[in-house]
Motif scaffolding. Structure first.
Motif, short mmCIF file in Angstrom:
data_model
loop_
_atom_site.label_atom_id
_atom_site.label_comp_id
_atom_site.label_asym_id
_atom_site.label_seq_id
_atom_site.Cartn_x
_atom_site.Cartn_y
_atom_site.Cartn_z
N LYS A 135 0.83 -1.21 0.00
CA LYS A 135 0.00 0.00 0.00
C LYS A 135 0.86 1.26 0.00
O LYS A 135 0.50 2.28 -0.60
CB LYS A 135 -0.93 -0.01 1.21
CG LYS A 135 -1.93 1.14 1.23
CD LYS A 135 -2.86 1.05 2.44
CE LYS A 135 -3.71 -0.20 2.39
NZ LYS A 135 -4.72 -0.24 3.49
N THR B 37 -3.06 -2.57 -2.88
CA THR B 37 -2.83 -1.16 -3.13
C THR B 37 -3.98 -0.36 -2.54
O THR B 37 -4.97 -0.91 -2.05
CB THR B 37 -2.72 -0.87 -4.63
OG1 THR B 37 -3.94 -1.26 -5.27
CG2 THR B 37 -1.55 -1.65 -5.24
N ALA B 38 -3.87 0.96 -2.60
CA ALA B 38 -4.95 1.80 -2.07
C ALA B 38 -6.26 1.52 -2.79
O ALA B 38 -7.34 1.55 -2.20
CB ALA B 38 -4.58 3.28 -2.20
#
Length: 222
Positions: free
Chosen positions: A190, A214-215
């Motif tokens: 992230k 990831t975000a």
């Protein structure tokens, strides 16, 4: 040793700590194989970041070159909440071969809260491993051992004793466990930090290719 060793977890994602533990366990207990059993829906923790299919795909990539490690897919195929009791019952119905349920001392501390934990001693032996965050110091070991005994398990001090009966024993085991966590890996992804050497190369590529952790979580398993 003629037993079935089961190491369950969410494996979100599977990392080198999981794999190294399984290998050391196989060597310490002279096991032909160790089965990694991914849960479909965890009962004792919150939601997972990767889908069941993605977590299973990463496991398959991680163990593909090691015949001593295999995947037990029963909880994935059963879907729904992953109750260890149901899996142990199925394993006992399949064979009289002793089943070793492998867990860390932190999990063993809370074992009494697991679904139908009072029946576990009828289906399996416990192998409780030292974890870097807890350790088998006298107080912690006394606490989880007390819980295990209250659930009907009897302590043994040598691994060979696990072959003489089908269930009901608990063995503390010290391994050189790596202080790596799936949470750390997810946070590193992230934050766009490297996870190289924390997971296998194939798992790292899968995480990257599918945009996991990831975000903006997304992607579909290939």
């Amino acid at each position: 040793m003629k037993v079935r060793a089961i190491f369950g977890g969410s494996f979100d994602p599977v990392h080198i700590g999981h794999l190294r533990m399984a290998v050391e366990l196989a060597e310490a207990l002279r096991l032909e194989q160790v089965s990694l059993m991914p849960c479909y829906t965890p009962v004792h923790k919150g939601g997972l970041a990767a889908t069941p299919a993605q977590r299973l795909a990463m496991l398959e990539l991680a163990v593909s070159d090691n015949p001593r490690l295999r995947i037990d897919r029963r909880e994935m195929e059963r879907s729904g909440p992953s109750f260890t009791y149901e899996s142990l019952k199925m394993l006992r119905e399949e064979s009289d071969t002793p089943v070793l349920l492998v867990m860390g001392s932190d999990s063993a501390l809370g074992l009494a809260d697991w679904h139908k934990a009072e029946a576990f001693a009828d289906f399996c032996h416990l192998v409780v491993l030292e974890r870097p965050a807890v350790g088998l110091d006298a107080e912690v070991q006394g606490n989880w051992m007390r819980t295990a005994k209250e659930l009907g398990f009897s302590q043994v001090r040598v691994a060979d004793a696990l072959e003489s009966t089908t269930a009901g024993s608990v063995l503390p085991l010290r391994l050189n466990l790596l202080d790596v966590s799936s949470t750390y890996i997810r946070n590193a992804v992230k934050q766009n930090r490297s996870i190289r050497y924390l997971v296998t190369d194939a798992v790292e590529r899968y995480i990257c290719d599918n945009g996991l952790y990831t975000a903006n979580l997304g992607g579909s398993p290939r």
